[in-house]
Design a protein around this motif. Structure first.
Motif, mmCIF file in Angstrom:
data_model
loop_
_atom_site.group_PDB
_atom_site.id
_atom_site.type_symbol
_atom_site.label_atom_id
_atom_site.label_comp_id
_atom_site.label_asym_id
_atom_site.label_seq_id
_atom_site.Cartn_x
_atom_site.Cartn_y
_atom_site.Cartn_z
ATOM 1 N N VAL A 25 -4.218 -4.403 4.555
ATOM 2 C CA VAL A 25 -3.191 -3.353 4.614
ATOM 3 C C VAL A 25 -2.064 -3.783 5.557
ATOM 4 O O VAL A 25 -2.215 -3.804 6.767
ATOM 5 C CB VAL A 25 -3.807 -2.010 5.058
ATOM 6 C CG1 VAL A 25 -2.720 -0.951 5.187
ATOM 7 C CG2 VAL A 25 -4.872 -1.564 4.059
ATOM 8 N N LYS A 27 1.141 -2.516 5.787
ATOM 9 C CA LYS A 27 2.231 -1.560 6.023
ATOM 10 C C LYS A 27 2.792 -1.717 7.435
ATOM 11 O O LYS A 27 2.024 -1.902 8.379
ATOM 12 C CB LYS A 27 1.739 -0.133 5.801
ATOM 13 C CG LYS A 27 0.657 0.307 6.759
ATOM 14 C CD LYS A 27 0.174 1.722 6.421
ATOM 15 C CE LYS A 27 -0.935 2.122 7.373
ATOM 16 N NZ LYS A 27 -1.906 3.027 6.813
ATOM 17 N N ASN A 48 1.817 1.282 1.798
ATOM 18 C CA ASN A 48 1.873 2.743 1.695
ATOM 19 C C ASN A 48 3.228 3.311 1.317
ATOM 20 O O ASN A 48 3.312 4.492 1.022
ATOM 21 C CB ASN A 48 1.547 3.389 3.043
ATOM 22 C CG ASN A 48 0.098 3.304 3.395
ATOM 23 O OD1 ASN A 48 -0.475 2.225 3.324
ATOM 24 N ND2 ASN A 48 -0.498 4.423 3.758
ATOM 25 N N ILE A 69 -1.514 2.104 -1.671
ATOM 26 C CA ILE A 69 -2.643 2.893 -1.164
ATOM 27 C C ILE A 69 -2.225 4.233 -0.580
ATOM 28 O O ILE A 69 -3.070 5.039 -0.224
ATOM 29 C CB ILE A 69 -3.448 2.099 -0.108
ATOM 30 C CG1 ILE A 69 -2.619 1.831 1.149
ATOM 31 C CG2 ILE A 69 -3.973 0.787 -0.693
ATOM 32 C CD1 ILE A 69 -3.443 1.273 2.301
ATOM 33 N N MET A 155 -11.337 6.669 -4.755
ATOM 34 C CA MET A 155 -10.927 6.315 -3.400
ATOM 35 C C MET A 155 -11.085 7.536 -2.511
ATOM 36 O O MET A 155 -10.898 8.672 -2.954
ATOM 37 C CB MET A 155 -9.463 5.871 -3.439
ATOM 38 C CG MET A 155 -8.858 5.490 -2.118
ATOM 39 S SD MET A 155 -8.042 6.853 -1.278
ATOM 40 C CE MET A 155 -6.816 5.959 -0.343
ATOM 41 N N MET A 157 -10.973 8.900 1.939
ATOM 42 C CA MET A 157 -10.801 8.640 3.371
ATOM 43 C C MET A 157 -11.674 9.602 4.145
ATOM 44 O O MET A 157 -11.576 10.817 3.963
ATOM 45 C CB MET A 157 -9.338 8.850 3.780
ATOM 46 C CG MET A 157 -8.421 7.732 3.333
ATOM 47 S SD MET A 157 -6.707 8.179 3.606
ATOM 48 C CE MET A 157 -6.501 7.572 5.275
ATOM 49 N N MET A 199 -12.126 1.607 6.308
ATOM 50 C CA MET A 199 -10.932 1.095 6.977
ATOM 51 C C MET A 199 -11.409 0.331 8.219
ATOM 52 O O MET A 199 -12.598 0.108 8.379
ATOM 53 C CB MET A 199 -9.994 2.252 7.333
ATOM 54 C CG MET A 199 -9.848 3.211 6.181
ATOM 55 S SD MET A 199 -8.614 4.529 6.197
ATOM 56 C CE MET A 199 -7.943 4.590 7.811
ATOM 57 N N SER A 200 -10.479 -0.063 9.084
ATOM 58 C CA SER A 200 -10.865 -0.892 10.236
ATOM 59 C C SER A 200 -12.053 -0.318 11.015
ATOM 60 O O SER A 200 -12.974 -1.039 11.380
ATOM 61 C CB SER A 200 -9.678 -1.058 11.188
ATOM 62 O OG SER A 200 -8.684 -1.864 10.596
ATOM 63 N N ARG A 215 -10.178 -1.175 2.802
ATOM 64 C CA ARG A 215 -8.730 -1.255 3.076
ATOM 65 C C ARG A 215 -8.551 -1.409 4.574
ATOM 66 O O ARG A 215 -8.728 -0.450 5.331
ATOM 67 C CB ARG A 215 -8.039 0.028 2.589
ATOM 68 C CG ARG A 215 -8.364 0.427 1.153
ATOM 69 C CD ARG A 215 -7.694 1.755 0.802
ATOM 70 N NE ARG A 215 -7.957 2.784 1.773
ATOM 71 C CZ ARG A 215 -8.976 3.636 1.726
ATOM 72 N NH1 ARG A 215 -9.799 3.632 0.705
ATOM 73 N NH2 ARG A 215 -9.151 4.520 2.692
ATOM 74 N N ILE A 216 -8.243 -2.618 5.009
ATOM 75 C CA ILE A 216 -8.245 -2.901 6.444
ATOM 76 C C ILE A 216 -6.875 -3.360 6.910
ATOM 77 O O ILE A 216 -6.317 -4.332 6.386
ATOM 78 C CB ILE A 216 -9.335 -3.934 6.774
ATOM 79 C CG1 ILE A 216 -10.707 -3.351 6.388
ATOM 80 C CG2 ILE A 216 -9.293 -4.300 8.256
ATOM 81 C CD1 ILE A 216 -11.881 -4.185 6.798
ATOM 82 N N GLY A 217 -6.342 -2.644 7.895
ATOM 83 C CA GLY A 217 -5.032 -2.972 8.436
ATOM 84 C C GLY A 217 -5.088 -3.475 9.861
ATOM 85 O O GLY A 217 -5.023 -4.665 10.138
ATOM 86 N N SER A 218 -5.243 -2.551 10.812
ATOM 87 C CA SER A 218 -5.063 -2.882 12.233
ATOM 88 C C SER A 218 -6.008 -3.966 12.737
ATOM 89 O O SER A 218 -5.629 -4.760 13.599
ATOM 90 C CB SER A 218 -5.178 -1.618 13.083
ATOM 91 O OG SER A 218 -6.268 -0.838 12.688
ATOM 92 N N ARG A 224 -0.333 -0.709 14.647
ATOM 93 C CA ARG A 224 0.989 -0.460 14.072
ATOM 94 C C ARG A 224 1.856 0.318 15.046
ATOM 95 O O ARG A 224 1.368 1.192 15.741
ATOM 96 C CB ARG A 224 0.853 0.319 12.756
ATOM 97 C CG ARG A 224 0.287 -0.486 11.632
ATOM 98 C CD ARG A 224 0.087 0.373 10.397
ATOM 99 N NE ARG A 224 -0.944 1.375 10.565
ATOM 100 C CZ ARG A 224 -2.241 1.170 10.337
ATOM 101 N NH1 ARG A 224 -2.665 0.004 9.945
ATOM 102 N NH2 ARG A 224 -3.107 2.134 10.520
HETATM 103 C C1 LIG Z 1 -3.148 2.540 6.933
HETATM 104 C C2 LIG Z 1 -4.237 2.756 5.937
HETATM 105 C C3 LIG Z 1 -5.412 1.980 5.964
HETATM 106 C C4 LIG Z 1 -5.702 0.937 7.025
HETATM 107 O O1 LIG Z 1 -6.037 1.562 8.229
HETATM 108 P P1 LIG Z 1 -6.583 0.707 9.474
HETATM 109 O O2 LIG Z 1 -7.270 1.729 10.305
HETATM 110 O O3 LIG Z 1 -5.390 0.113 10.126
HETATM 111 O O4 LIG Z 1 -7.516 -0.314 8.958
HETATM 112 C C5 LIG Z 1 -6.349 2.193 4.963
HETATM 113 N N1 LIG Z 1 -6.159 3.126 3.995
HETATM 114 C C6 LIG Z 1 -5.055 3.889 3.946
HETATM 115 C C7 LIG Z 1 -4.905 4.872 2.861
HETATM 116 C C8 LIG Z 1 -4.074 3.735 4.918
HETATM 117 O O5 LIG Z 1 -2.985 4.512 4.862
#
Ligand SMILES: *Cc1c(COP(=O)(O)O)cnc(C)c1O
Length: 229
Positions: A25, A27, A48, A69, A155, A157, A199-200, A215-218, A224
Motif C-alpha cells: 500500500v 498511498k 486509495n 483499495i 474485503m 477492515m 494490514m500492518s 494490504r500492508i503500507g506503513s 504516512r
Molecule cells: C492505508 C490502508 C491500508 C494499509 O494500512 P497500514 O496500516 O499502513 O498497513 C490497508 N487497507 C486500506 C483499505 C487502507 O486504506
C-alpha cells in the motif's frame, strides 16, 4: 521514515506458507519508494486516491498490478478503468454496475472485491450482510449484466484496536460469511477465491483466519504523513 526492504522480506516469508498475496500500500508515498520495491520484485501495489493512482500509474512500469483499495465514488471509476486490476472496496450495487459499464468501454474485465463492514466502529465503509445478500441476488439473477466484472472475493477492515480477541473475532466472522457466500453463489465457478483482510498491525492474525491477500503500507513504507500531501 525510509522504506524497509528487510520488513518486506519478512512479510513475504510470513505469507509464503499460506500462499497469500501482498498488496503493497503505497498511498501518500513517492514514486521512488514504489520503484525500490518494484526493483526488489514487488508487482502488486495498492492506492486509495484516484488522482494519486492515475498520476503514479502514468510514470511507473506497465506490468504493475494496481489495486484500488479506498472508498471509490461511482463518478471516478472511469479514470482508473483503463488499467486497474482489482477494486477492493465495492460497497454498493450502483458502484458494481458502474465498474461493469466502464470496464466494457475499455473491453476489460475488472476484478472486484465486495467490502463488508466487520468493524465495531461506525466510520468504516462497507455493506452489512443484508446489503451484501441483495447485491448478490441481483448479480445471480442477471449474470449477463455483469460480464465485465469478476467478483473475486471479499474485503474487510477490522476495528482499529489493540484488542486481539476482538480483531480475530471480526476476521473469523468475515471468513465464515465468505465461505457461505462462496457455497451459495459461486459454487461451480472458479472465482470468489480472495479474502482481502489484514494490514500492518494485524496481518499475521488475518493469515491465521484465512486471508489470501494482505494490504500492508506503513510496515513497508514507513508511517504516512498526511500533512505533506
Ligand atoms: C492505508 C490502508 C491500508 C494499509 O494500512 P497500514 O496500516 O499502513 O498497513 C490497508 N487497507 C486500506 C483499505 C487502507 O486504506
Amino acid at each position: 521514515m525510509a522504506i524497509n526492504i528487510d520488513a518486506y522480506k519478512g512479510v513475504l516469508a510470513q505469507l509464503s506458507p499460506y500462499h497469500a498475496k501482498l498488496v503493497a500500500v503505497s498511498k501518500t508515498k513517492p514514486v521512488a519508494d514504489i520503484e525500490a520495491f518494484y526493483a526488489a520484485g514487488q508487482r502488486i501495489f495498492g492506492e486509495n486516491y484516484v488522482q494519486e493512482l492515475t498520476d503514479k500509474q502514468a510514470v511507473l512500469p506497465a506490468d504493475i498490478e494496481w489495486h484500488f483499495i479506498g472508498h471509490l465514488q461511482s463518478n471516478k471509476v472511469k479514470y482508473i478503468a483503463p488499467f486497474v486490476h482489482t477494486i477492493h472496496a465495492v460497497d454498493s450495487l450502483k458502484l458494481l454496475q458502474e465498474i461493469n459499464k466502464q470496464a466494457a468501454k475499455q473491453q476489460r474485465v475488472i476484478h472486484c472485491l465486495l467490502q463488508v463492514h466487520i468493524a465495531a466502529e461506525e466510520t468504516k465503509f462497507g455493506m452489512d450482510e443484508q446489503e451484501l445478500q441483495q447485491l448478490l441476488q441481483t448479480y445471480a439473477a442477471n449474470p449477463l449484466d455483469f460480464s465485465q466484472v469478476r467478483i473475486a472475493g471479499m474485503m474487510g477492515m477490522a476495528t482499529n484496536t489493540t484488542n486481539e480477541i476482538q480483531v480475530r473475532k471480526e476476521f473469523h466472522q468475515l471468513r465464515q460469511l465468505f465461505g457461505s457466500v462462496k457455497t451459495t453463489y459461486f459454487n461451480k465457478e472458479d472465482y470468489f477465491k480472495e479474502l482481502s483482510i489484514g494490514m500492518s498491525a494485524d496481518y499475521t492474525m488475518a493469515l491465521e483466519e484465512g486471508s489470501t491477500m494482505v494490504r500492508i503500507g506503513s510496515l513497508l513504507f514507513g508511517e504516512r504523513n498526511y500533512s505533506q500531501m
